[in-house]
Enzyme design. Structure first.
Site, PDB file in Angstrom:
ATOM      1  N   ASP A 107      -4.432   4.402   0.143  1.00 32.25           N
ATOM      2  CA  ASP A 107      -4.456   5.757   0.668  1.00 32.25           C
ATOM      3  C   ASP A 107      -5.585   5.817   1.702  1.00 32.25           C
ATOM      4  OD1 ASP A 107      -4.095   8.681   0.734  1.00 32.25           O
ATOM      5  OD2 ASP A 107      -6.008   8.714  -0.343  1.00 32.25           O
ATOM      6  N   ASP A 123      -7.385   9.247   3.337  1.00 32.43           N
ATOM      7  CA  ASP A 123      -8.379  10.300   3.140  1.00 32.43           C
ATOM      8  C   ASP A 123      -8.899  10.291   1.709  1.00 32.43           C
ATOM      9  OD1 ASP A 123      -8.402  11.910   5.728  1.00 32.43           O
ATOM     10  OD2 ASP A 123      -6.269  11.835   5.292  1.00 32.43           O
ATOM     11  N   THR A 145      -0.574   6.939   3.912  1.00 29.28           N
ATOM     12  CA  THR A 145      -1.268   8.215   4.012  1.00 29.28           C
ATOM     13  C   THR A 145      -0.304   9.384   4.149  1.00 29.28           C
ATOM     14  OG1 THR A 145      -2.842   9.511   5.349  1.00 29.28           O
ATOM     15  CG2 THR A 145      -1.543   7.852   6.508  1.00 29.28           C
ATOM     16  N   SER A 146      -0.730  10.539   3.662  1.00 34.76           N
ATOM     17  CA  SER A 146       0.044  11.760   3.832  1.00 34.76           C
ATOM     18  C   SER A 146      -0.195  12.398   5.195  1.00 34.76           C
ATOM     19  CB  SER A 146      -0.311  12.759   2.719  1.00 34.76           C
ATOM     20  OG  SER A 146       0.042  12.243   1.450  1.00 34.76           O
ATOM     21  N   LYS A 206       3.862  12.322  -1.279  1.00 38.34           N
ATOM     22  CA  LYS A 206       3.263  12.118  -2.600  1.00 38.34           C
ATOM     23  C   LYS A 206       3.274  13.438  -3.368  1.00 38.34           C
ATOM     24  CE  LYS A 206       0.087   8.712  -0.585  1.00 38.34           C
ATOM     25  NZ  LYS A 206      -1.324   8.414  -0.248  1.00 38.34           N
ATOM     26  N   ASP A 235      -7.341   8.206  -4.551  1.00 37.77           N
ATOM     27  CA  ASP A 235      -8.393   9.103  -5.013  1.00 37.77           C
ATOM     28  C   ASP A 235      -7.846  10.412  -5.545  1.00 37.77           C
ATOM     29  OD1 ASP A 235      -9.305  11.475  -2.676  1.00 37.77           O
ATOM     30  OD2 ASP A 235      -7.742  10.015  -2.256  1.00 37.77           O
TER      31      ASP A 235
END
Length: 222
Positions: free
Chosen positions: A17, A19, A110-111, A142, A167
């Site tokens: 991931d 961020d 990543t989103s 996600k 995270d």
């Protein structure tokens, strides 16, 4: 350190991931989302904890605000986030750890949209991998596991051969659903994380062993 619990397990690929896992963008993100919440009469204190680890369009859609075009609002949020990267920094040790990895054996999942991801990675000094999966690559973000499954496919491995670095709850659930092992990075957490997965605070104490078959094992640095 908790990571030693799995130092005997070898992986064909690492899926990260971005961020909160490789870089800390909380200050910038919360500045922008606070303005958005105030414009739309959303309770800021209750809302901000929900923005992390998921796509902007999903965050907005969950609010069920009448007359709000989630796609258009998400695009505006992205434009503001691309312009504001003040305070975006790497999680300690992330850059050096990524540079130690075989380049064909890791991906970022990543989103964030691609343009925003690249902007934040540049600001934090995070190298660009050969494989990236971003918000544009999946129809469901996600905690849906599609993003991690796609990253594994692009790396030509199975999700079960991967270790996911995460995270946020949504990302952890996505990694679990993809049937990958999960390692939780707690650098940006202000409270202890309750999880059955092993944890690391950052990458400063994390080493890597790569065997003759190219399989990777995490090791604590002495």
């Amino acid at each position: 350190m908790p990571v030693t619990l799995r130092s005997n397990i070898a992986y064909r690929a690492f899926l990260f991931d971005m961020d909160g896992t490789l870089l800390n963008s909380i200050a910038a993100a919360e500045r922008i989302w606070t303005r958005w919440a105030l414009r739309h009469g959303v309770d800021v204190a209750a809302f901000l904890p929900t923005i992390h680890g998921v796509r902007a369009i999903d965050t907005i859609a969950r609010q069920h605000l009448p007359g709000v075009d989630a796609q258009a609002e998400a695009e505006q949020i992205t434009r503001e986030e691309i312009e504001d990267v003040e305070g975006v920094v790497q999680v300690p040790g992330a850059q050096a750890f990524l540079n130690s990895l075989p380049p064909e054996r890791w991906a970022i999942v990543t989103s964030a949209p691609m343009a925003l991801a690249l902007r934040r990675m540049e600001a934090a000094g995070i190298p660009r991998p050969l494989v990236m999966v971003t918000a544009e690559d999946v129809s469901d973000g996600k905690p849906n596991p599609a993003c991690y499954r796609l990253a594994a496919e692009r790396l030509q491995v199975t999700p079960q051969e991967c270790l996911v670095f995460e995270d946020a709850e949504a990302g952890i659930r996505a990694g679990e659903a993809a049937e990958a092992d999960v390692l939780v990075v707690t650098a940006t957490h202000t409270h202890p994380v309750v999880t059955l997965h092993p944890q690391i605070k950052d990458y400063l104490g994390l080493g890597l062993e790569v065997d003759e078959a190219g399989l990777m094992r995490l090791t604590p640095l002495s």
